[in-house]
Motif scaffolding. Structure first.
Motif, PDB file in Angstrom:
ATOM      1  N   SER A 175       0.360   4.283  -2.320  1.00  0.00           N
ATOM      2  CA  SER A 175      -0.545   2.863  -2.117  1.00  0.00           C
ATOM      3  C   SER A 175      -0.078   1.898  -3.365  1.00  0.00           C
ATOM      4  N   LEU A 176       0.806   2.579  -4.276  1.00  0.00           N
ATOM      5  CA  LEU A 176       1.197   1.793  -5.490  1.00  0.00           C
ATOM      6  C   LEU A 176       2.659   1.624  -5.330  1.00  0.00           C
ATOM      7  N   GLN A 177       3.318   2.217  -4.483  1.00  0.00           N
ATOM      8  CA  GLN A 177       4.574   2.181  -4.320  1.00  0.00           C
ATOM      9  C   GLN A 177       5.080   1.052  -3.877  1.00  0.00           C
ATOM     10  N   ARG A 178       4.392   0.520  -2.712  1.00  0.00           N
ATOM     11  CA  ARG A 178       4.549  -0.803  -2.218  1.00  0.00           C
ATOM     12  C   ARG A 178       4.161  -1.937  -3.091  1.00  0.00           C
ATOM     13  N   VAL A 179       3.592  -1.822  -4.166  1.00  0.00           N
ATOM     14  CA  VAL A 179       3.229  -3.107  -5.146  1.00  0.00           C
ATOM     15  C   VAL A 179       4.084  -3.064  -6.261  1.00  0.00           C
ATOM     16  N   MET A 231      -5.380   8.772  -0.992  1.00  0.00           N
ATOM     17  CA  MET A 231      -5.334   8.010  -2.084  1.00  0.00           C
ATOM     18  C   MET A 231      -5.772   9.025  -3.366  1.00  0.00           C
ATOM     19  N   VAL A 232      -4.941   8.644  -4.263  1.00  0.00           N
ATOM     20  CA  VAL A 232      -4.915   9.419  -5.653  1.00  0.00           C
ATOM     21  C   VAL A 232      -5.752   8.633  -6.509  1.00  0.00           C
ATOM     22  N   SER A 272     -14.095   4.262   1.228  1.00  0.00           N
ATOM     23  CA  SER A 272     -14.837   4.402  -0.046  1.00  0.00           C
ATOM     24  C   SER A 272     -13.485   4.058  -1.189  1.00  0.00           C
ATOM     25  N   PHE A 273     -12.366   4.063  -0.774  1.00  0.00           N
ATOM     26  CA  PHE A 273     -11.516   4.088  -1.723  1.00  0.00           C
ATOM     27  C   PHE A 273     -10.309   2.915  -1.322  1.00  0.00           C
ATOM     28  N   SER A 274     -10.814   2.307  -0.224  1.00  0.00           N
ATOM     29  CA  SER A 274     -10.044   1.002   0.206  1.00  0.00           C
ATOM     30  C   SER A 274     -10.693  -0.122  -0.451  1.00  0.00           C
ATOM     31  N   ALA A 275     -12.149  -0.024  -0.402  1.00  0.00           N
ATOM     32  CA  ALA A 275     -12.740  -1.208  -1.215  1.00  0.00           C
ATOM     33  C   ALA A 275     -12.264  -1.514  -2.775  1.00  0.00           C
ATOM     34  N   PRO A 276     -12.207  -0.370  -3.550  1.00  0.00           N
ATOM     35  CA  PRO A 276     -11.888  -0.519  -4.716  1.00  0.00           C
ATOM     36  C   PRO A 276     -10.552  -1.010  -4.878  1.00  0.00           C
TER      37      PRO A 276
END
Length: 423
Positions: A61-65, A278-279, A294-298
Motif C-alpha cells: 500500500s506504500l509501494q505505490r506512493v 495491511m501492515v 478499519s485499515f482503509s479509513a486511516p
C-alpha cells in the motif's frame, strides 16, 4: 498516468495474484452480525502481538506512493487526529512520540480481573490501553514514525494522535459513548477524526451520534469512517457513522484497485483505499498484517491530515472533495462500490489545488464533431429550366456544326484524291 505510476500499478496487480486468501471470518461476518445496536470493529482481528520481529519490506500500500513527493510540503506536523477505537498503545516505538496521552480518554473500564496483553498499563484512563490491538493498527497507518528495520511508516508521520478508547473485543462500544468520544475529540482540538467502527442500526441525524458528528463538522473537523465489512452478500446498506451527511465513508480496495470482497457497498461510499494485507503497528512493538475497512479509513485519514496541514484554511467539505476528486476512477463518476475511486495520496497533495465544495464527474472522451448539414436546394424554376434547355441547344448545335463541317472536309478531300488519280 505516468509510465512510472503505470509500472507500479502493474507490479502490484501481479503481486495480488499471489496474495493469500482473505480470512474465513469474513464469509460469516454478515450472519454473525444481525441487526445490532452496538458498534462493531471493521477489522478481521487475525493478528497477534507484541511482535518480536519487525516487517522489513515496504508494504504494497506504500509501494505505490512516491513518499518523497507526497511529503515535499508537509508530513502532517501540527495536525491532531483523534482515533476513536480500542485505544492506542504508546509503548510501540513507532507510536510513542506520536501519541498525546494527556489528551486521551478511556470510556471503558479496564478489565482488571482478566489479565492479558498490556497488564503493565492497566488502570490507565488516558486511552493508551489497547488490549485488542485494533486501535493501535489504525493509529499506525496514520502517523507511525519511521524506524530502522522496517519499511512501514504512517502516511502523516509527524501528525499527533489523540487516543480515545471507546470499544473492545466484546464490541462494548455503543452509539451514545461514540457521541461522547466525538465531543471529547472536539474539545481536545482534533482536526481529523477517524472512526473504524460501524453499526447497521438505522440512526437519524437527530440521534446522539448524528448530532455529535454535526458538531464536529461545524468545527471544520474532517470525519472519516469505515464503510464496514458486511459486503460479502453484495447488498447495499447504510452503516453509521459512515452514512451520516458530511462524513467521508471509506470502502476497501485490493491491489487491483477493485472493491475488496468483504467491503460494504452503498450509496454513501465516498472513496476506497487499500484494505487487504495491511501492515501496521501493534501494542508493545513490531508490526503485523490485517484486513478490513478499519485499515482503509486511516489510510484516508492520513491523507486528510496532510491536506489539513498544507491548506489550514480549507473547510472539511473542501478537503473531502479534494480526496474524492483526485481518486483513481474506473468510471467517469462514482459508483456504490469504491465511491469516486481509490484514493491517490500524491495526486491529492499535488500543487495547484483549487478548493471545491463537492467532486465532479470526469468529462469523459471528447465527442466526435457533428456532421456538416447537407445542402438542400428548392425545385427548378421556369427561368432556370429555360436557361438549361438553351444551354443544351447551344451545345447540341455546336456539335452538329462540327459534324457537318467535318463531313464536308472529308468529302472534299475524297474528291480531290479521285480527280488526281484520273489525271
Amino acid at each position: 498516468m505516468t509510465y512510472r505510476k503505470a509500472a507500479l500499478l502493474t507490479a502490484t496487480a501481479l503481486v495480488g495474484l499471489l496474495a493469500p486468501p482473505l480470512p474465513a471470518a469474513y464469509a460469516a461476518s454478515a450472519a454473525d452480525r444481525p441487526a445490532r445496536g452496538g458498534l462493531f470493529l471493521d477489522g478481521s482481528g487475525e493478528c497477534t502481538f507484541p511482535m518480536k520481529k519487525q516487517i522489513e519490506g515496504i508494504p504494497w500500500s506504500l509501494q505505490r506512493v512516491l513518499l518523497d513527493e507526497l511529503w515535499q510540503d508537509t508530513k502532517g506536523k501540527g495536525v491532531r487526529v483523534a482515533v476513536i477505537d480500542t485505544g492506542v498503545d504508546d509503548v510501540n516505538p513507532q507510536l510513542k512520540p506520536a501519541v498525546d496521552a494527556k489528551a486521551g480518554k478511556d470510556y471503558l473500564k479496564p478489565d482488571k480481573e482478566n489479565p492479558g496483553p498490556g497488564d503493565e498499563m492497566r488502570g490507565k484512563t488516558d486511552g493508551t490501553v489497547d488490549e485488542v490491538g485494533h486501535g493501535t493498527k489504525v493509529a499506525g497507518i496514520i502517523a507511525a514514525r519511521p524506524r530502522a528495520g522496517t519499511g512501514f511508516v504512517g502516511l502523516a508521520p509527524e501528525a499527533t494522535i489523540i487516543p480515545i478508547r471507546q470499544n473492545d473485543e466484546k464490541n462494548s462500544g455503543k452509539s451514545d459513548t461514540m457521541a461522547q468520544a466525538i465531543d471529547h475529540a472536539i474539545a481536545k482540538g482534533a482536526h481529523v477524526i477517524n472512526i473504524s467502527q460501524d453499526t447497521t442500526q438505522p440512526l437519524s441525524t437527530e440521534s446522539a451520534m448524528g448530532k455529535a458528528v454535526a458538531r464536529a463538522l461545524r468545527k471544520k473537523i474532517v470525519v472519516v469512517a469505515s464503510a464496514g465489512n458486511d459486503g460479502m452478500d453484495g447488498k447495499l446498506k447504510n452503516t453509521y457513522p459512515a452514512a451520516f451527511p458530511g462524513v467521508l465513508a471509506v470502502a476497501s480496495s485490493d491491489r487491483n484497485n477493485e472493491r475488496a470482497v468483504f467491503s460494504q457497498s452503498g450509496t454513501f461510499v465516498g472513496v476506497a483505499a487499500p484494505g487487504v494485507d495491511m501492515v501496521s503497528t501493534v501494542p508493545g512493538g513490531g508490526q503485523c498484517v490485517d484486513n478490513g475497512t478499519s485499515f482503509s479509513a486511516p489510510y484516508v485519514s492520513g491523507v486528510a491530515a496532510l491536506l489539513r496541514a498544507k491548506y489550514p484554511e480549507w473547510t472539511a467539505p473542501q478537503i473531502v472533495a479534494r480526496i474524492e476528486q483526485t481518486a483513481v476512477r474506473s468510471i467517469n463518476g462514482r459508483d456504490n462500490h469504491v465511491g469516486w475511486g481509490v484514493v491517490d495520496p500524491v495526486r491529492a497533495l499535488a500543487d495547484g489545488a483549487v478548493p471545491q465544495e463537492a467532486p465532479t464527474a470526469d468529462p469523459g472522451p471528447p465527442k466526435p464533431p457533428a456532421p456538416e448539414p447537407a445542402h438542400l436546394a428548392v425545385a427548378e424554376t421556369p427561368q432556370e429550366r429555360t436557361e438549361r434547355l438553351a444551354t443544351y441547344a447551344l451545345g447540341i448545335g455546336g456539335v452538329l456544326v462540327a459534324v457537318v463541317a467535318g463531313t464536308a472536309i472529308v468529302i472534299r478531300d475524297s474528291r480531290r484524291r479521285r480527280g488526281a488519280a484520273a489525271g
